[in-house]
Design a protein around this motif. Structure first.
Motif, PDB file in Angstrom:
ATOM      1  N   GLY A 155      39.524  38.409  49.295  1.00  0.00           N
ATOM      2  CA  GLY A 155      38.503  38.516  48.790  1.00  0.00           C
ATOM      3  C   GLY A 155      37.342  37.774  49.369  1.00  0.00           C
ATOM      4  N   ALA A 159      34.751  39.009  52.487  1.00  0.00           N
ATOM      5  CA  ALA A 159      33.585  39.332  51.647  1.00  0.00           C
ATOM      6  C   ALA A 159      32.319  39.199  52.430  1.00  0.00           C
ATOM      7  CB  ALA A 159      33.305  38.448  50.563  1.00  0.00           C
ATOM      8  N   TYR A 238      44.093  44.977  46.959  1.00  0.00           N
ATOM      9  CA  TYR A 238      42.849  44.661  47.701  1.00  0.00           C
ATOM     10  C   TYR A 238      42.525  45.781  48.739  1.00  0.00           C
ATOM     11  CZ  TYR A 238      38.873  42.349  49.641  1.00  0.00           C
ATOM     12  OH  TYR A 238      37.725  42.015  49.945  1.00  0.00           O
ATOM     13  N   PHE A 242      39.239  47.913  48.395  1.00  0.00           N
ATOM     14  CA  PHE A 242      38.034  47.221  49.051  1.00  0.00           C
ATOM     15  C   PHE A 242      38.282  47.362  50.616  1.00  0.00           C
ATOM     16  CE2 PHE A 242      38.879  44.919  45.193  1.00  0.00           C
ATOM     17  CZ  PHE A 242      37.669  45.191  44.291  1.00  0.00           C
TER      18      PHE A 242
END
Length: 243
Positions: A155, A159, A238, A242
């Motif tokens: 993350g 990001a 994840y 994402f």
């Protein structure tokens, strides 16, 4: 820039060694008799491990990805984010780096190992120990901490907030590890990394230390299996939501 496999393996070796030196070195400073830091609190260890991850990440994050952890390498491979052909070489140098790093910790603190008669304190500078001698609690603790570590690592490094400044992202990884040790480190240590635990544990069994005691092989599978399973799950989660 893409680096050759050999260069990336050197980075993984050095990075893992630094992580163990700074992390287990902080435990040795706190727990071994006669050191300047003997009797310090848990925060010293949390800072040691946080820095032990942050510094290699800032050095090698742009070269090898700074896995410095077989569980992370395997988790990425299972989700198709890292080539299986490179998994074994990465894991081998990670274990080698962890063992060399631990040898250097022993060399640095050898007089204090000789003075320390508490065998649990000696083992704790090598590997993790569950405070209540519970494999179940150890497994839950290691799985939870590792899951947060690996989903947090992805993350942070992927990001959009850090898109143009990965150096800051790699610094943030150190704070993540420091917080995990401070928040979830009480029951086990924790390991969060098979190489960081198993490599030094092998050395604990081999080295002729004066007061080393038992290497606790009955517990040794926990800090290996739990982080690997946590990594596979965390990376998959994840990726599903994402990526």
């Amino acid at each position: 820039m893409t680096y050759a496999l050999g260069t990336r393996l050197i980075a993984e070796f050095i990075g893992t060694a630094i992580m163990v030196i700074l992390g287990n070195g902080s435990v040795a400073n706190v727990d071994l008799k006669g050191t300047k830091g003997n009797g310090s609190d848990w925060l010293v260890i949390a800072v040691g491990y946080g820095s032990g991850v942050m510094i290699p990440a800032m050095m090698f994050g742009g070269i090898s990805g700074n896995h410095i952890n077989p569980a992370f390498t395997l988790g990425l491979a299972f989700s198709g984010l890292f080539p299986w052909a490179e998994v074994l070489p990465y894991i081998l140098v990670q274990f080698a780096g962890a063992m060399v790093g631990q040898l250097l910790v022993v060399a640095a603190y050898k007089p204090h190992y000789d003075l320390t008669t508490n065998t649990q304190h000696v083992l704790g500078t090598f590997s993790t120990i569950n405070a209540t001698k519970s494999k179940l609690n150890g497994f839950i603790n290691e799985f939870l901490g590792s899951f947060i570590l690996f989903i947090g690592a992805l993350g942070i490094t992927k990001a959009p907030f850090f898109k143009d400044n990965l150096g800051t992202a790699h610094m943030a990884l150190g704070f993540l590890v420091m917080t995990l040790v401070a928040s979830l480190g009480g029951p086990t240590g924790p390991a969060l990394n098979p190489a960081r635990d198993l490599g030094p544990r092998i050395l604990h069994a081999i080295l002729p230390l004066r007061h080393k005691g038992d290497s606790d092989w009955g517990y040794a599978w926990v800090p290996v299996v739990a982080p690997i399973l946590a990594s596979i799950c965390a990376v998959a989660v994840y990726k599903l939501f994402f990526l």
